[in-house]
Scaffold this motif. Structure first.
Motif, PDB file in Angstrom:
ATOM      1  N   ALA A   1       0.807  -1.220   0.000  1.00 18.71           N
ATOM      2  CA  ALA A   1       0.000   0.000   0.000  1.00 18.71           C
ATOM      3  C   ALA A   1       0.839   1.269   0.000  1.00 18.71           C
ATOM      4  N   SER A   2       2.026   1.217   0.571  1.00 19.65           N
ATOM      5  CA  SER A   2       2.866   2.410   0.666  1.00 19.65           C
ATOM      6  C   SER A   2       3.384   2.880  -0.694  1.00 19.65           C
ATOM      7  N   ASP A   3       3.222   2.056  -1.731  1.00 21.76           N
ATOM      8  CA  ASP A   3       3.656   2.440  -3.077  1.00 21.76           C
ATOM      9  C   ASP A   3       2.660   3.370  -3.772  1.00 21.76           C
ATOM     10  N   TYR A   4       1.484   3.568  -3.170  1.00 21.43           N
ATOM     11  CA  TYR A   4       0.395   4.230  -3.884  1.00 21.43           C
ATOM     12  C   TYR A   4      -0.099   5.492  -3.189  1.00 21.43           C
ATOM     13  N   ALA A   5      -0.392   6.488  -4.030  1.00 23.43           N
ATOM     14  CA  ALA A   5      -0.974   7.737  -3.537  1.00 23.43           C
ATOM     15  C   ALA A   5      -2.492   7.693  -3.561  1.00 23.43           C
ATOM     16  N   ALA A   6      -3.034   6.708  -4.267  1.00 28.68           N
ATOM     17  CA  ALA A   6      -4.490   6.610  -4.380  1.00 28.68           C
ATOM     18  C   ALA A   6      -4.888   5.213  -4.816  1.00 28.68           C
ATOM     19  N   ILE A   7      -6.134   4.885  -4.518  1.00 28.28           N
ATOM     20  CA  ILE A   7      -6.749   3.652  -5.008  1.00 28.28           C
ATOM     21  C   ILE A   7      -8.017   4.057  -5.745  1.00 28.28           C
ATOM     22  N   TYR A   8      -8.311   3.372  -6.839  1.00 28.01           N
ATOM     23  CA  TYR A   8      -9.472   3.694  -7.665  1.00 28.01           C
ATOM     24  C   TYR A   8     -10.249   2.417  -7.951  1.00 28.01           C
TER      25      TYR A   8
ATOM     26  N   GLU B   1      -8.777  -7.781   2.442  1.00 27.55           N
ATOM     27  CA  GLU B   1      -7.433  -7.365   2.017  1.00 27.55           C
ATOM     28  C   GLU B   1      -7.469  -6.029   1.268  1.00 27.55           C
ATOM     29  N   LEU B   2      -8.448  -5.887   0.374  1.00 26.68           N
ATOM     30  CA  LEU B   2      -8.575  -4.622  -0.346  1.00 26.68           C
ATOM     31  C   LEU B   2      -8.966  -3.491   0.598  1.00 26.68           C
ATOM     32  N   GLN B   3      -9.811  -3.808   1.574  1.00 26.41           N
ATOM     33  CA  GLN B   3     -10.182  -2.797   2.566  1.00 26.41           C
ATOM     34  C   GLN B   3      -8.951  -2.309   3.325  1.00 26.41           C
ATOM     35  N   GLN B   4      -8.089  -3.229   3.701  1.00 25.87           N
ATOM     36  CA  GLN B   4      -6.878  -2.867   4.443  1.00 25.87           C
ATOM     37  C   GLN B   4      -5.938  -2.027   3.589  1.00 25.87           C
ATOM     38  N   ILE B   5      -5.830  -2.368   2.307  1.00 19.18           N
ATOM     39  CA  ILE B   5      -4.990  -1.588   1.395  1.00 19.18           C
ATOM     40  C   ILE B   5      -5.529  -0.171   1.263  1.00 19.18           C
ATOM     41  N   ALA B   6      -6.837  -0.057   1.034  1.00 16.32           N
ATOM     42  CA  ALA B   6      -7.458   1.252   0.875  1.00 16.32           C
ATOM     43  C   ALA B   6      -7.287   2.105   2.129  1.00 16.32           C
ATOM     44  N   LEU B   7      -7.507   1.497   3.287  1.00 18.83           N
ATOM     45  CA  LEU B   7      -7.395   2.233   4.535  1.00 18.83           C
ATOM     46  C   LEU B   7      -5.955   2.692   4.767  1.00 18.83           C
ATOM     47  N   ALA B   8      -4.995   1.837   4.441  1.00 19.30           N
ATOM     48  CA  ALA B   8      -3.587   2.203   4.610  1.00 19.30           C
ATOM     49  C   ALA B   8      -3.221   3.382   3.712  1.00 19.30           C
TER      50      ALA B   8
ATOM     51  N   PHE C   1      -5.621   8.964  -1.327  1.00 18.87           N
ATOM     52  CA  PHE C   1      -7.004   9.169  -1.749  1.00 18.87           C
ATOM     53  C   PHE C   1      -7.685   7.831  -2.076  1.00 18.87           C
ATOM     54  N   ILE C   2      -8.966   7.770  -1.749  1.00 10.50           N
ATOM     55  CA  ILE C   2      -9.811   6.644  -2.140  1.00 10.50           C
ATOM     56  C   ILE C   2     -10.811   7.174  -3.156  1.00 10.50           C
ATOM     57  N   SER C   3     -10.843   6.552  -4.327  1.00  7.16           N
ATOM     58  CA  SER C   3     -11.749   7.013  -5.381  1.00  7.16           C
ATOM     59  C   SER C   3     -12.479   5.828  -5.994  1.00  7.16           C
ATOM     60  N   ALA C   4     -13.621   6.122  -6.604  1.00  5.03           N
ATOM     61  CA  ALA C   4     -14.447   5.076  -7.209  1.00  5.03           C
ATOM     62  C   ALA C   4     -15.383   5.713  -8.216  1.00  5.03           C
TER      63      ALA C   4
END
Length: 229
Positions: A91-98, A114-121, A128-131
């Motif tokens: 997760a630390s490699d990313y500035a955002a999740i989409y 697992e995806l929830q944990q990545i997004a929260l991290a 940023f969390i985007s969708a």
């Protein structure tokens, strides 16, 4: 600048039916095109990793810009053939999740821990969390460290009940986006069906429907550029 993690579905058909579903193609390709224009790298992940199916209905709306990304070897390999599994993601490699849409995501996004944990991290690291569209299904069960729903008190949007009726899927989907968002304490916003609409509330950015992808992407790019990565 750090990368953006694009989340895709592995669901090939509406459960209990013979009807095919999967990724709504433009919700990935249009977003990726905007990222590439901004020189932002993307990676692709799915709940199971590996193969990502396409919603056949989305191909009817595949214009030239969508096809250009779809036809690249990079997209075909890294997004559709061999997407990352969550345990391959740092997760630390990313500035955002989409979170992309397509009806399939309503079954494999909401309960993937697992995806929830990545997004929260990512979120806790000032990311940023985007969708877009049905992709908001990935947000509805994320909880903060205190056990509260992350979207509680936040303005968000997603595919509306009216749009679900027009798509002929209201009786098939496992929940309605507006209803579940409000159950989680979110403020669900919407505009006219199938018109572009995106809303940002802090570090959460969401779009209403397939016509809102670029609006989400542009809000995210602007927000990322305002933060030192």
């Amino acid at each position: 600048m750090k990368k953006v993690l694009v989340v895709l579905t592995n669901v090939t058909r509406y459960p209990g039916t013979k009807d095919a579903t999967g990724l709504w193609l433009g919700e990935a390709t249009e977003f990726v095109e905007e990222m590439l224009k901004a020189n932002i790298e993307v990676d692709y992940v799915s709940p199971k990793g590996g193969f990502v199916p396409l919603d056949p209905r989305s191909m009817k709306y595949a214009d030239e810009s969508i096809m250009q990304i779809y036809e690249t070897a990079d997209f075909q390999k890294r997004a559709l053939a061999s997407s990352l599994s969550p345990n391959q993601v740092n997760a630390s490699d990313y500035a955002a999740i989409y979170y992309t849409g397509g009806h399939g995501v309503m079954w494999d996004f909401p309960d993937n821990k697992e995806l929830q944990q990545i997004a929260l991290a990512i979120y806790k690291n000032n990311g940023f969390i985007s969708a877009v569209c049905h992709g908001m299904a990935g947000l509805v069960n994320i909880k903060d460290d205190n056990g509260n729903y992350l979207i509680a008190g936040k303005a968000i949007t997603g595919f509306t009940t009216t749009e679900e009726v027009l798509a002929g899927k209201k009786s098939v989907v496992p929940f309605l986006n507006k209803e579940i968002a409000e159950q989680r304490g979110a403020h669900f916003k919407k505009q006219r069906a199938y018109s572009e609409f995106a809303v940002q509330d802090g570090h959460i950015i969401t779009g209403q429907n397939p016509f809102s992808v670029r609006a989400v992407a542009k809000l995210l790019i602007k927000s990322m550029s305002n933060h030192i990565q």
